[in-house]
Design a protein around this motif. Structure first.
Motif, mmCIF file in Angstrom:
data_model
loop_
_atom_site.group_PDB
_atom_site.id
_atom_site.type_symbol
_atom_site.label_atom_id
_atom_site.label_comp_id
_atom_site.label_asym_id
_atom_site.label_seq_id
_atom_site.Cartn_x
_atom_site.Cartn_y
_atom_site.Cartn_z
ATOM 1 N N ARG A 113 0.843 -1.196 0.000
ATOM 2 C CA ARG A 113 0.000 0.000 0.000
ATOM 3 C C ARG A 113 0.876 1.242 0.000
ATOM 4 N NH1 ARG A 113 -5.301 -0.673 3.768
ATOM 5 N NH2 ARG A 113 -5.716 1.289 2.679
ATOM 6 N N VAL A 114 0.556 2.156 -0.904
ATOM 7 C CA VAL A 114 1.329 3.393 -1.010
ATOM 8 C C VAL A 114 0.990 4.303 0.169
ATOM 9 C CG1 VAL A 114 -0.390 4.587 -2.441
ATOM 10 C CG2 VAL A 114 2.031 5.196 -2.636
ATOM 11 N N THR A 115 2.000 5.006 0.666
ATOM 12 C CA THR A 115 1.823 5.885 1.817
ATOM 13 C C THR A 115 2.433 7.252 1.527
ATOM 14 O OG1 THR A 115 3.913 5.245 2.870
ATOM 15 C CG2 THR A 115 1.971 3.909 3.390
ATOM 16 N N THR A 116 2.267 8.162 2.472
ATOM 17 C CA THR A 116 2.836 9.502 2.333
ATOM 18 C C THR A 116 4.352 9.456 2.181
ATOM 19 O OG1 THR A 116 1.008 10.460 3.607
ATOM 20 C CG2 THR A 116 3.033 11.760 3.449
ATOM 21 N N LEU A 117 5.004 8.537 2.884
ATOM 22 C CA LEU A 117 6.461 8.433 2.762
ATOM 23 C C LEU A 117 6.879 8.107 1.335
ATOM 24 C CD1 LEU A 117 9.271 8.477 3.988
ATOM 25 C CD2 LEU A 117 8.941 6.093 4.712
ATOM 26 N N ASP A 118 6.101 7.331 0.622
ATOM 27 C CA ASP A 118 6.419 7.041 -0.781
ATOM 28 C C ASP A 118 6.407 8.328 -1.611
ATOM 29 O OD1 ASP A 118 6.581 4.030 -0.802
ATOM 30 O OD2 ASP A 118 4.535 4.254 -0.051
ATOM 31 N N CYS A 119 5.455 9.214 -1.327
ATOM 32 C CA CYS A 119 5.407 10.509 -2.021
ATOM 33 C C CYS A 119 6.690 11.296 -1.753
ATOM 34 C CB CYS A 119 4.202 11.321 -1.569
ATOM 35 S SG CYS A 119 2.607 10.514 -1.765
ATOM 36 N N THR A 120 7.102 11.289 -0.497
ATOM 37 C CA THR A 120 8.306 12.025 -0.108
ATOM 38 C C THR A 120 9.536 11.469 -0.807
ATOM 39 O OG1 THR A 120 7.347 12.520 2.058
ATOM 40 C CG2 THR A 120 9.748 12.697 1.847
ATOM 41 N N LEU A 121 9.701 10.170 -0.766
ATOM 42 C CA LEU A 121 10.880 9.551 -1.376
ATOM 43 C C LEU A 121 10.883 9.759 -2.881
ATOM 44 C CD1 LEU A 121 11.028 6.217 0.681
ATOM 45 C CD2 LEU A 121 12.378 8.296 1.008
#
Length: 315
Positions: A261-269
């Motif tokens: 599941r994609v999360t906010t941290l994925d957006c950041t990275l």
């Protein structure tokens, strides 16, 4: 069409004198960050921190988010990794938004910032992390992530975010701004920054002219006041690549940083790693990723393919 160095065509008579005055004015505004359009109007409606998220603000409907950021750039869409992070978040969660190209900074002196529902007088929220916290709280995204992420994983997300934004990326900024400003600008700044039928043409030229002069000086000075800035350049590259290696080790063969599941941290990275991987200058971090962290390279590519299907069409 005037180019970035064609000051006579843009400004007219006595270009060096007028340009100097204009640059000083732009520089003063950018450095003091005291106003955008009308200081009193904007500051009154600005949300200064997550503690300013009133019940009325959180309960008001969102018809559209207006994302104020730099104009589109070659290869990476935005020269701000924080803007790219935020726009990725909006895309992942299908939040209606419109990009507003600007060189005007928020009252905090930051880009990006957003306005809600009206691009002229909607509530202004600055700082990509505050914006994401606000939208997550308003739309229930934070509860969703809290539901499937453990407290340990939430702590990891917080730590990785701080590491990437306040350490890894700052060393990347040093490489591109202090050491390779001309190459960086040549690679990412499109000619259509200077081909608008409105005032953005002059603002773009003034911004770039001032920015190319002051940014290398400013960033070299900034590095004197942070601990890692006192290291040699090779030592800087090494410790930033150690950051990337830690994320590579944690990612392993997972689809996203915490699993399926994609999360906010994925957006950041994605927002930060895309800068290293897609801007065509010789970042040491890019070389390291290609040689040692191919899982991170594939991870960034996967996010681009899933949420940026128009990546090659926007600029």
């Amino acid at each position: 069409m005037p180019g970035p160095n064609d000051s006579r065509n843009i400004i007219g008579t006595a270009p060096s004198v007028i340009a100097a005055l204009a640059l000083a004015a732009v520089g003063s505004r950018m450095l003091s960050s005291k106003r955008i359009e009308d200081e009193n109007t904007i500051t009154d409606r600005a949300v200064s921190s997550e503690h300013s998220f009133s019940d009325d603000l959180l309960s008001a409907p969102i018809d559209k988010v207006y994302l104020f950021t730099f104009p589109r750039a070659h290869h990476v869409h935005n020269i701000s990794p924080f803007s790219l992070k935020l726009e990725t978040f909006l895309r992942i969660h299908n939040i209606p938004y419109e990009v507003i190209s600007t060189f005007q900074f928020s009252p905090k002196g930051q880009i990006p910032y957003i306005r809600l529902n009206s691009k002229e007088d909607g509530t202004l929220i600055a700082d990509s992390n505050f914006i994401i916290k606000f939208l997550s709280k308003k739309l229930g995204i934070d509860k969703t992530e809290e539901h499937f992420l453990s407290s340990e994983e939430m702590a990891v997300a917080h730590a990785f975010t701080r590491m990437i934004e306040e350490h890894t990326t700052q060393i990347g900024f040093y490489y591109r701004y202090a050491l390779n400003m001309e190459k960086f600008c040549s690679a990412v700044i499109p000619l259509d920054w200077f081909n608008h039928n409105n005032s953005l043409t002059l603002k773009a030229w003034l911004f770039l002219k001032f920015w190319k002069r002051i940014q290398p000086i400013g960033f070299k000075k900034k590095m004197r006041y942070v601990s890692f800035g006192r290291h040699t350049d090779d030592e800087k590259w090494t410790i930033s690549c150690q950051d990337i290696q830690s994320i590579s080790d944690f990612l392993g063969d997972k689809k996203y940083i915490f699993g399926d599941r994609v999360t906010t941290l994925d957006c950041t990275l994605f927002g930060h790693f895309a800068q290293f991987l897609y801007i065509p200058i010789d970042f040491p971090q890019k070389k390291y990723m290609l040689e040692n962290c191919i899982n991170v390279v594939r991870y960034v590519e996967r996010l681009k393919e899933e949420y940026w299907s128009d990546w090659d069409k926007i600029v």
